[in-house]
Scaffold this motif. Structure first.
Motif, PDB file in Angstrom:
ATOM      1  N   ALA A   1       0.838  -1.197   0.000  1.00 47.06           N
ATOM      2  CA  ALA A   1       0.000   0.000   0.000  1.00 47.06           C
ATOM      3  C   ALA A   1       0.874   1.249   0.000  1.00 47.06           C
ATOM      4  CB  ALA A   1      -0.923  -0.002   1.205  1.00 47.06           C
ATOM      5  N   LEU A   2       1.960   1.197   0.773  1.00 43.49           N
ATOM      6  CA  LEU A   2       2.853   2.354   0.831  1.00 43.49           C
ATOM      7  C   LEU A   2       3.511   2.591  -0.527  1.00 43.49           C
ATOM      8  CD1 LEU A   2       3.968   4.479   2.713  1.00 43.49           C
ATOM      9  CD2 LEU A   2       5.794   2.920   3.344  1.00 43.49           C
ATOM     10  N   ALA A   3       3.928   1.512  -1.175  1.00 43.87           N
ATOM     11  CA  ALA A   3       4.539   1.645  -2.496  1.00 43.87           C
ATOM     12  C   ALA A   3       3.533   2.187  -3.503  1.00 43.87           C
ATOM     13  CB  ALA A   3       5.080   0.302  -2.960  1.00 43.87           C
ATOM     14  N   THR A   4       2.293   1.692  -3.427  1.00 47.24           N
ATOM     15  CA  THR A   4       1.243   2.188  -4.330  1.00 47.24           C
ATOM     16  C   THR A   4       0.965   3.659  -4.056  1.00 47.24           C
ATOM     17  OG1 THR A   4       0.261   0.025  -4.052  1.00 47.24           O
ATOM     18  CG2 THR A   4      -1.028   1.626  -5.251  1.00 47.24           C
ATOM     19  N   TYR A   5       0.911   3.992  -2.776  1.00 48.12           N
ATOM     20  CA  TYR A   5       0.658   5.368  -2.375  1.00 48.12           C
ATOM     21  C   TYR A   5       1.736   6.297  -2.914  1.00 48.12           C
ATOM     22  CZ  TYR A   5       0.794   9.243   0.971  1.00 48.12           C
ATOM     23  OH  TYR A   5       0.840  10.471   1.544  1.00 48.12           O
ATOM     24  N   GLN A   6       2.974   5.784  -2.971  1.00 49.93           N
ATOM     25  CA  GLN A   6       4.071   6.618  -3.452  1.00 49.93           C
ATOM     26  C   GLN A   6       4.009   6.828  -4.962  1.00 49.93           C
ATOM     27  OE1 GLN A   6       5.417   8.391  -1.340  1.00 49.93           O
ATOM     28  NE2 GLN A   6       7.426   7.607  -0.851  1.00 49.93           N
ATOM     29  N   SER A   7       3.676   5.799  -5.708  1.00 49.36           N
ATOM     30  CA  SER A   7       3.733   5.979  -7.168  1.00 49.36           C
ATOM     31  C   SER A   7       2.795   5.066  -7.953  1.00 49.36           C
ATOM     32  CB  SER A   7       5.165   5.757  -7.650  1.00 49.36           C
ATOM     33  OG  SER A   7       5.555   4.443  -7.331  1.00 49.36           O
ATOM     34  N   ILE A   8       1.622   4.818  -7.481  1.00 43.04           N
ATOM     35  CA  ILE A   8       0.577   4.066  -8.200  1.00 43.04           C
ATOM     36  C   ILE A   8       1.007   2.724  -8.812  1.00 43.04           C
ATOM     37  CG2 ILE A   8      -1.143   4.097 -10.030  1.00 43.04           C
ATOM     38  CD1 ILE A   8      -1.440   6.930  -9.804  1.00 43.04           C
ATOM     39  N   TYR A   9       2.053   2.771  -9.661  1.00 44.70           N
ATOM     40  CA  TYR A   9       2.351   1.592 -10.473  1.00 44.70           C
ATOM     41  C   TYR A   9       2.546   0.295  -9.685  1.00 44.70           C
ATOM     42  CZ  TYR A   9       2.815   4.858 -14.326  1.00 44.70           C
ATOM     43  OH  TYR A   9       2.571   5.820 -15.268  1.00 44.70           O
ATOM     44  N   PRO A  10       3.185   0.308  -8.479  1.00 45.75           N
ATOM     45  CA  PRO A  10       3.370  -0.968  -7.758  1.00 45.75           C
ATOM     46  C   PRO A  10       2.068  -1.694  -7.460  1.00 45.75           C
ATOM     47  CG  PRO A  10       4.797   0.683  -6.843  1.00 45.75           C
ATOM     48  CD  PRO A  10       3.913   1.397  -7.807  1.00 45.75           C
ATOM     49  N   LEU A  11       0.955  -1.065  -7.779  1.00 45.18           N
ATOM     50  CA  LEU A  11      -0.338  -1.735  -7.685  1.00 45.18           C
ATOM     51  C   LEU A  11      -0.292  -3.104  -8.359  1.00 45.18           C
ATOM     52  CD1 LEU A  11      -3.446  -1.522  -7.198  1.00 45.18           C
ATOM     53  CD2 LEU A  11      -3.583  -0.407  -9.415  1.00 45.18           C
ATOM     54  N   THR A  12       0.458  -3.211  -9.461  1.00 49.86           N
ATOM     55  CA  THR A  12       0.489  -4.474 -10.206  1.00 49.86           C
ATOM     56  C   THR A  12       1.234  -5.556  -9.442  1.00 49.86           C
ATOM     57  OG1 THR A  12       2.503  -3.830 -11.334  1.00 49.86           O
ATOM     58  CG2 THR A  12       0.448  -3.300 -12.434  1.00 49.86           C
ATOM     59  N   LEU A  13       1.948  -5.173  -8.370  1.00 47.64           N
ATOM     60  CA  LEU A  13       2.653  -6.187  -7.582  1.00 47.64           C
ATOM     61  C   LEU A  13       1.696  -6.922  -6.641  1.00 47.64           C
ATOM     62  CD1 LEU A  13       5.882  -4.219  -6.691  1.00 47.64           C
ATOM     63  CD2 LEU A  13       5.562  -5.938  -8.441  1.00 47.64           C
ATOM     64  N   PHE A  14       0.465  -6.490  -6.631  1.00 45.97           N
ATOM     65  CA  PHE A  14      -0.528  -7.133  -5.766  1.00 45.97           C
ATOM     66  C   PHE A  14      -0.677  -8.610  -6.130  1.00 45.97           C
ATOM     67  CE2 PHE A  14      -4.833  -8.420  -4.788  1.00 45.97           C
ATOM     68  CZ  PHE A  14      -4.951  -8.013  -3.474  1.00 45.97           C
ATOM     69  N   ALA A  15      -0.772  -8.874  -7.440  1.00 48.33           N
ATOM     70  CA  ALA A  15      -1.003 -10.251  -7.893  1.00 48.33           C
ATOM     71  C   ALA A  15       0.130 -11.189  -7.464  1.00 48.33           C
ATOM     72  CB  ALA A  15      -1.208 -10.263  -9.398  1.00 48.33           C
ATOM     73  N   PRO A  16       1.396 -10.878  -7.764  1.00 48.53           N
ATOM     74  CA  PRO A  16       2.447 -11.810  -7.332  1.00 48.53           C
ATOM     75  C   PRO A  16       2.499 -11.994  -5.820  1.00 48.53           C
ATOM     76  CG  PRO A  16       3.399  -9.820  -8.306  1.00 48.53           C
ATOM     77  CD  PRO A  16       1.952  -9.810  -8.606  1.00 48.53           C
ATOM     78  N   ALA A  17       2.257 -10.901  -5.070  1.00 45.13           N
ATOM     79  CA  ALA A  17       2.311 -11.032  -3.613  1.00 45.13           C
ATOM     80  C   ALA A  17       1.250 -12.008  -3.134  1.00 45.13           C
ATOM     81  CB  ALA A  17       2.119  -9.670  -2.971  1.00 45.13           C
ATOM     82  N   LEU A  18       0.056 -11.849  -3.691  1.00 46.38           N
ATOM     83  CA  LEU A  18      -1.036 -12.734  -3.292  1.00 46.38           C
ATOM     84  C   LEU A  18      -0.695 -14.175  -3.656  1.00 46.38           C
ATOM     85  CD1 LEU A  18      -3.898 -12.909  -2.171  1.00 46.38           C
ATOM     86  CD2 LEU A  18      -4.730 -12.685  -4.501  1.00 46.38           C
ATOM     87  N   LEU A  19      -0.182 -14.370  -4.867  1.00 44.73           N
ATOM     88  CA  LEU A  19       0.170 -15.722  -5.312  1.00 44.73           C
ATOM     89  C   LEU A  19       1.232 -16.328  -4.402  1.00 44.73           C
ATOM     90  CD1 LEU A  19       0.267 -15.256  -9.175  1.00 44.73           C
ATOM     91  CD2 LEU A  19      -1.317 -16.668  -7.871  1.00 44.73           C
ATOM     92  N   TYR A  20       2.212 -15.517  -4.032  1.00 44.50           N
ATOM     93  CA  TYR A  20       3.284 -16.038  -3.197  1.00 44.50           C
ATOM     94  C   TYR A  20       2.761 -16.457  -1.825  1.00 44.50           C
ATOM     95  CZ  TYR A  20       7.750 -16.681  -1.007  1.00 44.50           C
ATOM     96  OH  TYR A  20       8.813 -17.248  -0.366  1.00 44.50           O
ATOM     97  N   LEU A  21       1.932 -15.569  -1.260  1.00 42.35           N
ATOM     98  CA  LEU A  21       1.431 -15.883   0.083  1.00 42.35           C
ATOM     99  C   LEU A  21       0.540 -17.107   0.049  1.00 42.35           C
ATOM    100  CD1 LEU A  21       0.764 -12.238   1.237  1.00 42.35           C
ATOM    101  CD2 LEU A  21       2.490 -13.795   2.144  1.00 42.35           C
ATOM    102  N   LEU A  22      -0.246 -17.247  -1.001  1.00 40.36           N
ATOM    103  CA  LEU A  22      -1.104 -18.427  -1.139  1.00 40.36           C
ATOM    104  C   LEU A  22      -0.252 -19.679  -1.228  1.00 40.36           C
ATOM    105  CD1 LEU A  22      -3.783 -17.151  -3.662  1.00 40.36           C
ATOM    106  CD2 LEU A  22      -4.172 -17.804  -1.302  1.00 40.36           C
ATOM    107  N   GLN A  23       0.805 -19.559  -2.040  1.00 40.26           N
ATOM    108  CA  GLN A  23       1.676 -20.700  -2.222  1.00 40.26           C
ATOM    109  C   GLN A  23       2.325 -21.106  -0.889  1.00 40.26           C
ATOM    110  OE1 GLN A  23       5.456 -20.280  -4.383  1.00 40.26           O
ATOM    111  NE2 GLN A  23       4.415 -21.357  -6.040  1.00 40.26           N
ATOM    112  N   ARG A  24       2.722 -20.120  -0.150  1.00 39.46           N
ATOM    113  CA  ARG A  24       3.380 -20.373   1.128  1.00 39.46           C
ATOM    114  C   ARG A  24       2.460 -21.064   2.118  1.00 39.46           C
ATOM    115  NH1 ARG A  24       8.120 -18.206   3.794  1.00 39.46           N
ATOM    116  NH2 ARG A  24       7.435 -18.513   5.920  1.00 39.46           N
TER     117      ARG A  24
END
Lengths: 461, 590
Positions: free
Chosen positions: A213-236
């Protein structure tokens, strides 16, 4: 040499074993790091900090601070100082079109303005510490692959050098050094993204959501990192990505709420700090509508300087959608490999974002040593590296010819940005190709044979 | 509307009945000629029309008599309280010529104070659509006003928009009576690139009560006026006191025209001049409508006639305090027939006898330039000179910088005599891209006999290719800085009785005896911006899209395709053979 890898293969595929192996490996690596790697890493930090400290004190610092390749209107230090000066004058920093940092950022710098150089150096070093933890993952990939792929699988010994290589690649990368010496706030954004990656890989969903959220707040674009983060946490958590499983939905909803909640908190906090919503247009509107056409290494500035007025909105939409567009297909293709997906997303953002700087490039380049096992499948790495090096050298030359000597025009500089971006695209797609190819070999064996027994060649179809 | 119409009629009748006595109009014209120390001649015309009426008191004025109707309608329609407009070609050289009676910056300058009732003038729909706020309706009025004035004066005032309009907080106070000093009702704009020529002079002359048919205006022949080092024509409308008690106000329309003739070089090195040499006309009569019509010649430096000789001689001498200094003038009263003598024409002639003495340096002087090289950044330097030997005084410095030069206010430095001189007041309004310019206003104390340097850094923006002017490599103009100051005067100023003084000495209101108000303008700046290549928008669009397509294509390729073992491609002969075999029904070759 491969004795304990073999033990992986003999072990069953059960999660427990998987987890045990993980722990063993990670723990082993940490012990190893603390004893054997500490000395070279310390040396590296001392060298990196010395280079930066010397540059900060030299006359080159002023020169670097003005470079358009190193700072953009979004993250130039000069503009941060201007924003603080406006606050001191009692004018809202967002009343003008010079300051585009977020309100939290301006309050952060309000307190550390005198220690700015230290902040930037510390953040650079921190990023390296944060990027360390990526090593844990790759030792796990060994099991369930055909035996003839052994040479594709990295040994723990190789794995142990990855942190050092990542550290070297980030800290001694001239792009990072320039970005740090120019005090570009891009370094801080990189630190936030690194924190996000760390907390994701550590498996802390809350921290991961907050930093995303902080990264998105700083520059919008990291919004796209949501998908990999979710996938990683699910995998874990061993939750399969399956639409029909309630556990999948439960976790996804949890993560979305954590993410949106922390984003809302940050935005509201910003509102209460300055008591106005001006920052929304001044930061996010500025990123999305690209009003400032100051030359940079990206694709936007010259394109929109030369754009016909009635097509402007259309092309702005096309170019901005382009950044977010790859998220879903890439997530589907790479749903088993979220860390590589993070790398791909960061690379795509830094190529196609509206105000890119070399600091953004340095972040995804720091990942490259982590993929050194892909090296044998890269097709045109030599060409790409030569082009990237040549372009990096030509940027200041052609800038000088255009802006100072007057003997060249804007097309020269534009041509180099085009070439630089083509090289970056080739680099990223090459790594993507190599990754997919390695995956194919891991499942089908390294030395493929045709039916008649002759050596087969792989093609994309 | 019907009510207003009904009200109008009795007013007209009243006017006819009472004639001149009801709403008297007073017209004064004068010409001041001042030989400058550089050998140039400064001629300043002033025409004043004072009308005791009120455009805004509710009743619609339809009978304008000698007041220009076009301007009267503008005043009542847009609720204008004060209007100042000037068109200037050339730059006033303070160091060579001293101070002008009325300063003006190169190009066109327009500043207007609106009435605080400006909202009432607009139909209800407009107000409700544009959510009721003063500044909003002022902006609306300003926009229309500039377009109307653009038509009246044949000038490019329609190019005044939000990107070059500012609201200075202190530099431009109302010059007439009234107590509204809220800057929301003020709009100020300068077009430094405006070129002034005959087409601006003709409409300006038409506003004069006698046109260019009689009086001093016959001298205004455009081919002579524009063959000069400096030409400035201005128009000022403001409410003034009707009498010394100031119980009621009347409207003053002041039209001024200032010219500096370079007779020294164009006159083959001879330093003689006459009205005929300057204007290729002579004076034959006063404007019959004017109550006073005078020609003043500055003879302060020549009290005993040892420097130059003036002919025809005139017994009338007038003393006036102008710009803090006592001056002596020879006066030719055109309403007196004796002035024209036997020839029925007046051709004032001046012959020099001795060499010129050195001019005293003006007390306040300003300069400005851009420092730095290259097209990326730069620095604006403003130098303000206080040449007073022992008095310090404060000045207000106003800078309007277009948005495409992005100022960095944290780089602002003010130094006097090598030391930091912190401004006691700073009003800074940062720019908005393509919307509003930078406005920097500050109050600086100038130490005696000093040069104060104000520097601020800027960054040059790359514009869209359609935003460049037709000749982009010529550069972009930045309007003059305005320096306003109360300068200590040499002679005690005359604070009361403005009615009796000659026009040229009575424009700026004077409140104190020891100081006088002065405004000077620095040079406009010409700044180059980096330019894109204008010839290849198509190429750029194609090439950039190609690169994006390369990125898209390579990712799409990898996303949609999978790895497969390559099937060996059959040779052409084999394939042909197989086609024939298939036709024959024989097993195919592998």
């Amino acid at each position: 040499k491969f004795s304990h890898l073999k033990s992986y293969f003999e072990s069953t595929d059960s999660p427990e074993h998987f987890l045990q192996n993980t722990k063993y490996n990670a723990g082993d690596a940490d012990v190893f790091l603390s004893t054997k790697m500490a000395a070279p890493l310390t040396l590296l930090f001392i060298v990196a900090i010395t280079i930066r400290a010397v540059l900060f004190r030299s006359s080159l610092a002023d020169l670097i601070t003005e470079r358009v390749e190193v700072v953009s209107p979004l993250n130039a230090w000069k503009r941060v100082v201007e924003g603080l000066a406006l606050l001191d004058l009692g004018v809202s920093p967002y009343a003008g079109d010079v300051f585009h940092e977020t309100p939290l950022m301006i309050y952060f710098f309000h307190f550390v303005i005198d220690y700015a150089e230290i902040v930037f150096m510390v953040s650079a070093v921190c990023i390296v510490f944060l990027l360390q933890f990526r090593k844990q993952k790759y030792a796990l990939e060994g099991d369930r692959y055909p035996l003839d792929c052994l040479e594709l699988i990295r040994t723990p010994r190789e794995m142990l050098y990855i942190p050092l290589k990542v550290a070297m690649f980030y800290l001694l990368n001239p792009f990072t050094i320039l970005s740090c010496v120019a005090k570009s706030t891009c370094g801080l954004n990189n630190a936030v993204i690194a924190l996000f990656i760390l907390s994701t890989i550590k498996g802390s969903a809350l921290m991961s959501a907050i930093f995303l959220a902080l990264a998105t707040y700083q520059s919008i674009y990291p919004l796209t990192l949501f998908a990999p983060a979710l996938l990683y946490l699910l995998q874990r958590l061993y939750i399969p990505v399956n639409w029909r499983r309630p556990s999948f939905w439960l976790f996804t909803t949890q993560y979305v709420f954590m993410y949106l909640g922390s984003l809302a908190v940050m935005v509201c906090l910003s509102f209460f700090l300055l008591n106005s919503w001006d920052f929304l247009t001044s930061v996010y509107g500025f990123i999305l509508s690209v009003p400032d056409l100051t030359p940079n290494i990206g694709l936007f500035w010259y394109f929109f300087a030369e754009m016909f007025e009635h097509f402007r909105l259309f092309f702005i939409c096309v170019f901005q959608i382009n950044v977010f567009f790859y998220t879903i297909p890439l997530s589907i293709k790479l749903k088993e490999h979220p860390v590589f997906l993070i790398f791909m997303q960061i690379a795509i953002i830094s190529i196609f974002k509206s105000y890119p700087t070399v600091g953004d490039i340095a972040l995804y380049m720091a990942f490259l040593p982590a993929w050194n096992h892909l090296y044998r499948f890269l097709r045109n790495i030599f060409l790409v590296s030569v082009v990237l090096l040549a372009c990096s050298a030509l940027f200041p030359v052609l800038w000088h010819l255009w802006i100072y000597a007057g003997s060249a025009n804007s097309n020269f500089y534009y041509a180099i940005t085009l070439l630089f971006n083509v090289a970056q695209i080739l680099l990223v797609s090459d790594y993507f190709y190599a990754y997919l190819r390695r995956e194919h070999h891991l499942t089908h064996g390294l030395y493929l044979k045709r039916k008649d027994g002759s050596e087969a060649t792989l093609v994309l179809k | 509307m019907a009510l207003a119409g009904l009200r109008e009629k009795p007013m007209d009748r009243l006017c006819l009945l009472l004639g001149e006595g009801r709403w008297p109009i007073d017209i004064i014209e004068e010409l001041v000629i001042k030989p400058l120390h550089s050998g140039d001649i400064y001629a300043s015309f002033q025409f004043r029309t004072q009308w005791d009426t009120d455009f805004l008191l509710g009743s619609k004025v339809s009978h304008y008599r000698l007041f220009p109707k076009s301007l009267g309608q503008v005043i009542s329609k847009f609720s204008v309280r004060e209007l100042h407009i000037s068109f200037t070609q050339g730059y006033w050289r303070t160091m060579q010529w001293g101070q002008p009676f009325l300063p003006s910056p190169p190009g066109a300058e327009l500043w207007v104070w609106f009435q605080d009732t400006v909202t009432d003038e607009w139909p209800l729909e407009v107000i409700t659509v544009m959510f009721v706020s003063y500044s909003c309706s002022v902006d609306l009025a300003w926009k229309e006003l500039t377009n109307v004035l653009s038509g009246i004066f044949c000038a490019s005032l329609n190019f005044i928009d939000s990107t070059n309009t500012v609201q200075p907080s202190a530099s431009f106070k109302p010059l007439g009576v009234g107590n509204v000093t809220d800057q929301r009702f003020l709009r100020y704009a300068v077009l430094p690139r405006e070129i002034v020529c005959t087409e601006n002079l003709t409409p300006w002359k038409k506003l004069l009560p006698c046109g260019s048919k009689a009086g001093l205006a016959v001298l205004m022949k455009s081919e002579k006026l524009f063959h000069s080092s400096f030409h400035s024509q201005a128009l000022h409308i403001r409410p003034v006191c009707k009498d010394w008690q100031c119980k009621s106000t009347s409207w003053e329309l002041r039209q001024t025209l200032n010219v500096v003739f370079d007779l020294h070089t164009s006159g083959q090195g001879k330093r003689e001049w006459s009205l005929f040499k300057m204007f290729s006309r002579t004076l034959t009569e006063a404007c019959p409508l004017a109550s006073s019509s005078k020609v003043y010649v500055d003879i302060t430096d020549n009290p005993q006639g040892e420097l130059f000789e003036l002919s025809p001689a005139t017994p009338l001498v007038s003393q006036a305090v102008v710009l803090g200094d006592g001056r002596t003038y020879s006066v030719y009263d055109l309403t007196d027939h004796a002035t024209f003598g036997q020839t029925h024409s007046l051709n004032v002639l001046l012959r020099w006898r001795a060499a010129e003495r050195e001019m005293l340096r003006p007390l306040l002087h300003g300069e400005r330039y851009v420092a730095g090289y290259g097209l990326q950044t730069g620095e604006i330097h403003t130098l303000v000179y206080n040449n007073h030997p022992y008095r310090a005084f404060p000045v207000l410095l106003l800078d309007t910088v277009p948005w495409y030069l992005r100022l960095y206010i944290h780089t602002l430095t003010v130094t006097s005599k090598g030391r930091d001189n912190k401004p006691s007041y700073i009003h800074y309004q940062p720019s908005k891209d393509r919307l509003q310019p930078h406005l920097l206003e500050m109050l600086i104390q100038l130490p005696p006999n000093s040069v104060t340097e104000v520097t601020v850094q800027f960054e040059r923006a790359l514009l869209k290719w359609t935003e460049y002017t037709p000749d982009p490599n010529h550069g972009f103009y930045v309007g003059s800085s305005v320096i306003s100051a109360l300068v200590p005067s040499v002679v005690a100023m005359d604070t009361n009785n403005t009615q009796e003084r000659p026009l040229f000495s009575s424009f700026f209101p004077c409140k104190e005896e020891s100081t006088y108000f002065m405004r000077i303008y620095t040079e406009p700046l010409l700044v180059n911006l980096p330019t894109p290549d204008f010839s290849m928008p198509y190429n750029v669009i194609c090439l950039t899209c190609t690169v994006v397509a390369v990125g898209y294509g390579s990712l799409y390729n990898l996303l949609t395709r999978t790895f497969q073992v390559e099937e060996p491609s059959q040779g052409l002969a084999k394939r042909l053979a197989n086609i024939i075999r298939r036709l024959r029904g024989v097993p195919l070759l592998t």
